[in-house]
Design a protein around this motif. Sequence first.
Motif, short mmCIF file in Angstrom:
data_model
loop_
_atom_site.label_atom_id
_atom_site.label_comp_id
_atom_site.label_asym_id
_atom_site.label_seq_id
_atom_site.Cartn_x
_atom_site.Cartn_y
_atom_site.Cartn_z
N THR A 311 0.81 -1.21 0.00
CA THR A 311 0.00 0.00 0.00
C THR A 311 0.85 1.27 0.00
O THR A 311 1.98 1.29 0.49
CB THR A 311 -0.93 0.06 1.23
N ALA A 312 0.26 2.32 -0.53
CA ALA A 312 0.78 3.69 -0.42
C ALA A 312 -0.39 4.61 -0.72
O ALA A 312 -1.28 4.25 -1.51
CB ALA A 312 1.91 3.93 -1.42
N HIS A 313 -0.42 5.78 -0.11
CA HIS A 313 -1.53 6.69 -0.41
C HIS A 313 -1.13 7.64 -1.53
O HIS A 313 -0.01 8.16 -1.55
CB HIS A 313 -2.00 7.44 0.84
N TRP A 314 -2.06 7.84 -2.46
CA TRP A 314 -1.77 8.71 -3.60
C TRP A 314 -2.15 10.17 -3.34
O TRP A 314 -1.72 11.08 -4.05
CB TRP A 314 -2.50 8.23 -4.86
N ASP A 315 -2.98 10.43 -2.33
CA ASP A 315 -3.55 11.76 -2.14
C ASP A 315 -2.61 12.70 -1.40
O ASP A 315 -1.72 12.28 -0.68
CB ASP A 315 -4.85 11.66 -1.35
N HIS A 316 -2.87 13.99 -1.58
CA HIS A 316 -2.26 15.01 -0.73
C HIS A 316 -3.31 16.09 -0.46
O HIS A 316 -4.49 15.79 -0.42
CB HIS A 316 -0.97 15.56 -1.33
N LEU A 317 -2.91 17.32 -0.28
CA LEU A 317 -3.81 18.35 0.26
C LEU A 317 -4.42 19.27 -0.79
O LEU A 317 -5.18 20.19 -0.43
CB LEU A 317 -3.05 19.19 1.29
N GLY A 318 -4.13 19.05 -2.06
CA GLY A 318 -4.76 19.85 -3.10
C GLY A 318 -4.25 21.28 -3.16
O GLY A 318 -3.07 21.55 -2.96
N VAL A 319 -5.16 22.19 -3.43
CA VAL A 319 -4.84 23.62 -3.50
C VAL A 319 -5.39 24.29 -2.25
O VAL A 319 -6.54 24.07 -1.86
CB VAL A 319 -5.45 24.27 -4.76
N GLY A 320 -4.57 25.11 -1.60
CA GLY A 320 -4.99 25.71 -0.35
C GLY A 320 -4.40 27.09 -0.13
O GLY A 320 -4.08 27.81 -1.09
#
Length: 542
Positions: A311-320
């Motif tokens: 497993t590994a997560h692909w997501d992060h925090l986007g635009v902020g």
Amino acid sequence: MPYRLFLLLVASFLASALAGEAADSAPEVSADQIKAHVAYLASDRLEGRGPGTRGEFLATEYIAAEFKKAGLKPLGQRGTYFQPVPLVRVVTSPKSTLLAVKGETTLNIPCEDGFSGMTQTQQEREEFDAEAIFVGHGITAPEFAWDDYRDVDVKGKVVVLFTNEPPSDDPKFFGGTALTYYGRWTFKFEEAARRGAKACFIIHTTATAGYPYSVVRPLDGAQLKREPGQPALAFAGWLSREAGDKLLGLAGRTVEGALKEADTKGFKPYSLGFNFKGDISTRVEKIVSNNVVGMAPGSDPALVSEAIVFTAHWDHLGVGRAVLGDAIYNGAADNATGCALLLELARVWSAQSPRPKRSAIFLAVTAEEKGLLGSKYYTRSPLVPLGKTALNLNFDMILPLGVPESVVVTGADRTTAWPTVQAAAAKNHLEIEVDQRAHLGIFYRSDHFSMAQAGVPAFSVAPGMKIKGKPKDFASQALKDFNDKAYHSPQDELKPDWDFSGFVTLARFSLDVARDVANAERLPTWNPGDEFHSAREKRGAK
């Protein structure tokens, strides 16, 4: 995908592959390919890979295409590589208000700068006016004779507390220097909700949290759909250090003094002598994100229905919020690196010959940054029964600093796969290093924890602090600099001086561990007495 369809898929694969296996072979691990994956996944084009955004579409399509290129069989919905994960996006309005009222004195705590967080009730508006109770670290641990809720009823009230747990050097008392789950902020909210509190606020300090207030400041988040009847807080949030000092000042106390009280054996909770009055507005919307999942079938008809899971997560925090003129939270180290390693492992594993006896699942999960949501959802809707899942190897936030001479595998020693891990480390000339960040509860902060809670032997693989040809403090200083200047900020971008050569070592080590477990006679389990052992037994694995 129903499990019976999974069995049909692997059966058909086996039927077409019964011709003799070639001699032992596998392609070389490529550091350049890993770097190329990171460059794409962390590019501005992907806009920080926020769940439910255009960035997610680009990231997950890329991962699925790489899985297909590697020859993995799709395990997702309707013959795809995608496992839909229904989420609820919750965004706290910055116009939300929080007041502390004591007699004629009213203290206004500004949203974002003074307090942050979100509702757990998934309602568009929550109001409360309730007494504030200080409960130390918010821990009830009978096995350690510790109860921060002793003799107090917090139902309908607002609890104020610190994250982390009482300091200890005794491994029999809260795990010694290593943080237990009692110290994690997620536990604090869970326990407060179980006790019927209306809201919970954690006073932030960088020392107790392990990261600056900027990490917890964002007001947007996501949750799995609330289960009926489950307790939930009207607001689960954080107070900045400055806000904490002002609030505690109303009770004649300070953050430093209150923390010292919380750390002291015999601590008793007490009223702070004021009420919290909150008016929280929230935008609530349903979204669907995706885990990306593919399978490399095993070679043994008797064991093919069991699987290793990477497993590994692909997501992060986007635009902020913009920082230094940049608003894209690229997430290069966190976690384009782990995801890139997952893709390379999928390529190498699929091409090896002979194939291992058990199958291998490659799972890129969503919404880790929102609370391990993608991996939690997978454990509730597994594509291979968890009792038939042999081991989970997870990869998260690996700084490319060169070739490691040590490896961190926190939790591996708690499983019966430990001898296999030790042998793989020796084979790859790696010293197994105690996690120097164990006091920050790293074990409970990544997706392997979801798998562990569900009973699957699980741990993350990360480089240690010893880097070939580098000074003794090189890695520790690099990690500190990253944590202070780039973690969860737009400054987490691909750096030109990053050295990806060490990923080859980590990949070989991980492949050796997984290959041996995939070919072993029995499935591994947690050691007797471990906190996850009973969950493993309930899944039918002995």
